[in-house]
Scaffold this motif. Structure first.
Motif, mmCIF file in Angstrom:
data_model
loop_
_atom_site.group_PDB
_atom_site.id
_atom_site.type_symbol
_atom_site.label_atom_id
_atom_site.label_comp_id
_atom_site.label_asym_id
_atom_site.label_seq_id
_atom_site.Cartn_x
_atom_site.Cartn_y
_atom_site.Cartn_z
ATOM 1 N N ARG A 254 0.826 -1.198 0.000
ATOM 2 C CA ARG A 254 0.000 0.000 0.000
ATOM 3 C C ARG A 254 0.868 1.259 0.000
ATOM 4 O O ARG A 254 0.360 2.359 0.084
ATOM 5 C CB ARG A 254 -0.923 0.022 1.232
ATOM 6 N N GLY A 255 2.160 1.074 -0.088
ATOM 7 C CA GLY A 255 3.092 2.196 -0.127
ATOM 8 C C GLY A 255 3.855 2.236 -1.433
ATOM 9 O O GLY A 255 3.324 2.619 -2.476
ATOM 10 N N GLY A 256 5.115 1.799 -1.386
ATOM 11 C CA GLY A 256 5.985 1.932 -2.540
ATOM 12 C C GLY A 256 5.938 0.795 -3.537
ATOM 13 O O GLY A 256 6.477 0.920 -4.641
ATOM 14 N N LEU A 257 5.321 -0.340 -3.196
ATOM 15 C CA LEU A 257 5.272 -1.475 -4.117
ATOM 16 C C LEU A 257 4.072 -1.363 -5.047
ATOM 17 O O LEU A 257 2.920 -1.406 -4.598
ATOM 18 C CB LEU A 257 5.197 -2.796 -3.338
ATOM 19 N N ARG A 258 4.336 -1.203 -6.339
ATOM 20 C CA ARG A 258 3.240 -1.214 -7.325
ATOM 21 C C ARG A 258 2.886 -2.676 -7.555
ATOM 22 O O ARG A 258 3.482 -3.356 -8.378
ATOM 23 C CB ARG A 258 3.681 -0.504 -8.610
ATOM 24 N N TYR A 259 1.910 -3.162 -6.800
ATOM 25 C CA TYR A 259 1.672 -4.602 -6.746
ATOM 26 C C TYR A 259 1.290 -5.194 -8.091
ATOM 27 O O TYR A 259 1.597 -6.350 -8.396
ATOM 28 C CB TYR A 259 0.625 -4.937 -5.681
ATOM 29 N N GLU A 260 0.615 -4.413 -8.958
ATOM 30 C CA GLU A 260 0.211 -4.952 -10.259
ATOM 31 C C GLU A 260 1.409 -5.210 -11.173
ATOM 32 O O GLU A 260 1.350 -6.038 -12.086
ATOM 33 C CB GLU A 260 -0.801 -4.024 -10.937
ATOM 34 N N ARG A 261 2.491 -4.481 -10.947
ATOM 35 C CA ARG A 261 3.728 -4.739 -11.688
ATOM 36 C C ARG A 261 4.294 -6.091 -11.286
ATOM 37 O O ARG A 261 4.853 -6.826 -12.128
ATOM 38 C CB ARG A 261 4.735 -3.625 -11.400
ATOM 39 N N GLN A 262 4.155 -6.465 -10.023
ATOM 40 C CA GLN A 262 4.651 -7.756 -9.558
ATOM 41 C C GLN A 262 3.893 -8.902 -10.221
ATOM 42 O O GLN A 262 4.459 -9.975 -10.442
ATOM 43 C CB GLN A 262 4.516 -7.859 -8.035
ATOM 44 N N TRP A 263 2.631 -8.689 -10.589
ATOM 45 C CA TRP A 263 1.885 -9.736 -11.291
ATOM 46 C C TRP A 263 2.586 -10.109 -12.587
ATOM 47 O O TRP A 263 2.738 -11.292 -12.907
ATOM 48 C CB TRP A 263 0.477 -9.254 -11.640
ATOM 49 N N LYS A 264 2.993 -9.087 -13.349
ATOM 50 C CA LYS A 264 3.631 -9.345 -14.638
ATOM 51 C C LYS A 264 5.013 -9.966 -14.459
ATOM 52 O O LYS A 264 5.417 -10.834 -15.227
ATOM 53 C CB LYS A 264 3.756 -8.046 -15.437
ATOM 54 N N ILE A 265 5.735 -9.504 -13.438
ATOM 55 C CA ILE A 265 7.066 -10.059 -13.199
ATOM 56 C C ILE A 265 6.961 -11.530 -12.834
ATOM 57 O O ILE A 265 7.754 -12.356 -13.273
ATOM 58 C CB ILE A 265 7.772 -9.274 -12.068
ATOM 59 N N THR A 266 5.954 -11.892 -12.047
ATOM 60 C CA THR A 266 5.796 -13.271 -11.598
ATOM 61 C C THR A 266 5.095 -14.145 -12.623
ATOM 62 O O THR A 266 5.511 -15.263 -12.899
ATOM 63 C CB THR A 266 5.008 -13.312 -10.279
ATOM 64 N N GLY A 267 3.993 -13.620 -13.188
ATOM 65 C CA GLY A 267 3.159 -14.481 -14.016
ATOM 66 C C GLY A 267 3.065 -14.133 -15.481
ATOM 67 O O GLY A 267 2.389 -14.837 -16.234
ATOM 68 N N GLY A 268 3.673 -13.039 -15.910
ATOM 69 C CA GLY A 268 3.658 -12.710 -17.328
ATOM 70 C C GLY A 268 2.557 -11.745 -17.729
ATOM 71 O O GLY A 268 1.739 -11.306 -16.915
ATOM 72 N N GLU A 269 2.543 -11.414 -19.016
ATOM 73 C CA GLU A 269 1.642 -10.404 -19.574
ATOM 74 C C GLU A 269 0.172 -10.726 -19.331
ATOM 75 O O GLU A 269 -0.636 -9.844 -19.073
ATOM 76 C CB GLU A 269 1.885 -10.260 -21.081
ATOM 77 N N ASP A 270 -0.195 -12.013 -19.401
ATOM 78 C CA ASP A 270 -1.603 -12.394 -19.294
ATOM 79 C C ASP A 270 -2.110 -12.442 -17.850
ATOM 80 O O ASP A 270 -3.252 -12.801 -17.609
ATOM 81 C CB ASP A 270 -1.827 -13.765 -19.947
ATOM 82 N N ASN A 271 -1.249 -12.079 -16.922
ATOM 83 C CA ASN A 271 -1.618 -12.214 -15.519
ATOM 84 C C ASN A 271 -2.381 -11.007 -14.973
ATOM 85 O O ASN A 271 -2.664 -10.957 -13.793
ATOM 86 C CB ASN A 271 -0.360 -12.424 -14.666
ATOM 87 N N VAL A 272 -2.700 -10.044 -15.835
ATOM 88 C CA VAL A 272 -3.382 -8.850 -15.356
ATOM 89 C C VAL A 272 -4.802 -8.727 -15.896
ATOM 90 O O VAL A 272 -5.473 -7.734 -15.664
ATOM 91 C CB VAL A 272 -2.581 -7.576 -15.720
ATOM 92 N N LYS A 273 -5.260 -9.722 -16.584
ATOM 93 C CA LYS A 273 -6.623 -9.689 -17.110
ATOM 94 C C LYS A 273 -7.411 -10.877 -16.569
ATOM 95 O O LYS A 273 -6.875 -11.955 -16.369
ATOM 96 C CB LYS A 273 -6.614 -9.733 -18.639
#
Length: 581
Positions: A254-273
């Motif tokens: 809830r501070g400095g970590l853009r958590y949605e960016r971590q989705w892509k780093i961990t699971g790839g491009e399709d991990n945000v839809k």
């Protein structure tokens, strides 16, 4: 974890880019001066009389020891001078018998020289630094003031003295003080804080004090100096001096970590839809008898027990019920099948899980003699906790006493979650105070089909209400989370999408697939019954998050958000330490 169902997610939005002064001499005041008897300084004749006077000083070497006057010792409260010599009435450093009145007498050369106070006198053994051993004045030498550093404070180190600023005095033998020395503070005086430094105080100002903390414990795990602990209110707090390393801020979801960016780093491009891009999905339940007391199909406990039996892990960090407070979750390291079964089920509040990764806390439960580098653990947690551990593991930095625990997590299981609750608000206020529930008689809680359901020890339903009736007890920071299905986990488990007594299982990584294949022989399973229900609730959760987030949601942006950028979006105070935080 609390989940909700939403009838229509068609309105789900697209992703957006979004130096101290000199004091007066003691006893010298206007009143004291008025009452003092007239006194003639020894060796100095009264005005208008003949005799030896104070010699003129033409240069550096004109004053001799015969011309140097002595300074009388201080009198006591009665005005008497304490005698320290023999019966002749002479005192140490000052003659009162009159034998030394003649400046040209045979003992004049032995008369003590004037003594000054201060650092210069100390360095010269009690003699002013500009007076020779013969009592002659020498040229004064001035030291240029230091630039770019703090002025030394009284009692701190000066060249030529044995005591340095970081030497502790008056400490009893055998006592080890962990608090920092005063020299650290003096070195920081008048030094501006670099712009790139972010302190725990900023995290406290922007997240904790604002009620946005989700109690994941990532900031505790990230701190390399173990300066952050867990307070009595189950929130992070500073327990030692903050070093300003910025890691607690950087890794806070809830501070400095853009958590949605971590989705892509961990699971790839399709991990945000939608619900992400899983490998496979099932509805499953354990067939063993112990499942009767578990949550839904008991799959989480089944997977962990199988990994333990196969030697894949040495333990699993799970939630257990507090011995002191009923239905309050605490972190617990289960290392046997029996401990896992005893702690099956879900408790709807956070455990600060990542703040409990220190092996020092669990050494008594880990295999004796096994190198800690070889310890392997599983972590069960909410999606935000899994985001946090994934981000921490992506970097080679050391994390203080949590370092071994961070590196030991080899399997992660996320629990489907739309929100979690503050323990005192949910249990103490909503259930006990407002609904007269005897919390000691509660046997099970569940959030299903958009309702909170509470059963007593006999299995009778005593509460069944829409979950929205309990929103005031939810953690405020959960509103900003768009990760209902744990995009960063190896395996996600929940109830949405499956029939009663079955768990919905989403396998996301190869590590998760290995765990599933080991567990599969012990399960009754089939394809996920309602994939649409999972995707619909994920879409609703994301929509709610977009409404609550006050910063842009951008999976392509840098992973870390600067404090200044966050403050601009959230209206947070800049430099709270300068404003009496």
């Amino acid at each position: 974890m609390a989940t909700e169902e939403f009838e229509d997610a068609s309105d789900e939005p697209e992703l957006v880019e979004d130096g101290p002064g000199l004091g007066a001499d003691p006893g010298v005041g206007a009143e004291a001066v008025a009452d003092a008897p007239e006194r003639v300084l020894p060796g100095v004749p009264a005005a208008g009389t003949d005799g030896t006077g104070v010699p003129e000083v033409d240069g550096a070497g004109n004053r001799t020891s015969e011309q140097t006057e002595t300074i009388p010792p201080a009198a006591d409260e009665t005005g008497a001078v304490e005698a320290t010599g023999a019966d002749d009435g002479c005192t140490d450093g000052y003659c009162t018998c009159g034998a030394g009145d003649e400046s040209s007498g045979p003992d004049a050369s032995d008369s003590p020289r004037a003594v000054a106070d201060g650092a210069g006198a100390e360095a010269a053994g009690g003699t002013p630094t500009n007076v020779t051993k013969d009592g002659e004045l020498a040229d004064l030498e001035f030291t240029e003031p230091a630039e770019g550093q703090s002025q030394l404070l009284p009692g701190e180190h000066r060249e030529g003295t044995p005591t340095t600023a970081d030497t502790r005095v008056g400490v009893p033998e055998g006592v080890d003080l962990e608090t920092p020395t005063y020299s650290i503070r003096s070195e920081m005086n008048d030094i501006e804080t670099p712009d790139e430094k972010t302190w725990f105080m900023e995290l406290d100002e922007a997240v904790i004090d604002e009620g946005r903390c989700i109690q994941c414990g990532t900031c505790v795990a990230a701190c390399p100096s173990d300066s952050i602990g867990i307070g009595d209110d189950d929130l992070p707090e500073l327990v030692k001096m903050c070093t300003g390393c910025s890691l607690c801020w950087d890794f806070c979801p809830r501070g400095g970590l853009r958590y949605e960016r971590q989705w892509k780093i961990t699971g790839g491009e399709d991990n945000v839809k939608g619900a992400g891009d899983p490998i496979t999905e099932f509805s499953a339940r354990v067939t063993d008898d112990w499942r009767e007391g578990s949550q839904d199909g008991g799959v989480v406990t089944g997977i962990l027990s199988t990994l333990l039996e196969a030697g894949e892990i040495d333990g699993a960090l799970v939630a257990t019920e507090s011995d002191e407070e009923p239905w309050k979750a605490e972190a617990f390291l289960a290392t046997t099948h029996e401990e896992l079964v005893e702690n099956t089920g879900t408790i709807y509040n956070q455990t600060m899980a990542l703040g409990n990764l220190s092996f020092d806390d669990w050494a008594h439960k880990l295999p004796e003699g096994k190198d800690w580098d070889d310890i392997s653990l599983a972590l069960v947690g909410t999606p935000c906790e899994i985001e946090g551990i994934r981000a921490l593991q992506d970097f080679g930095w050391e994390y203080g006493s949590q370092e071994d625990g961070v590196r030991a997590i080899d399997y992660t299981i996320a629990l489907m979650c739309t929100k979690n609750f503050n323990y005192k608000s949910l249990i103490g206020e909503e259930l006990v105070e407002h609904r007269d529930v005897d919390i000691d008689e509660v046997g099970k809680m569940d959030v299903l089909h958009g309702k909170l359901m509470v059963d007593d020890l006999d299995g009778n339903r005593i509460v069944e209400e829409e979950i929205e009736h309990f929103h005031d007890a939810a953690l405020k920071g959960c509103n900003e989370c768009a990760d209902f299905t744990g995009f960063c986990a190896d395996v996600t488990v929940g109830s949405v999408g499956s029939a009663d007594e079955y768990s919905s299982v989403i396998v996301r990584t190869e590590q998760g697939l290995d765990a599933w294949e080991l567990t599969e022989p012990h399960l009754d399973y089939h394809d996920l019954e309602d994939k649409g229900a999972v995707g619909k609730l994920q879409g609703w959760d994301k929509k709610k998050a977009f409404e609550s987030l006050e910063r842009p949601f951008d999976p392509d942006a840098p992973r870390f958000i600067d404090y200044t950028d966050h403050a601009e979006n959230y209206g947070t105070e800049l430099n709270p330490h300068d404003r009496g935080h």
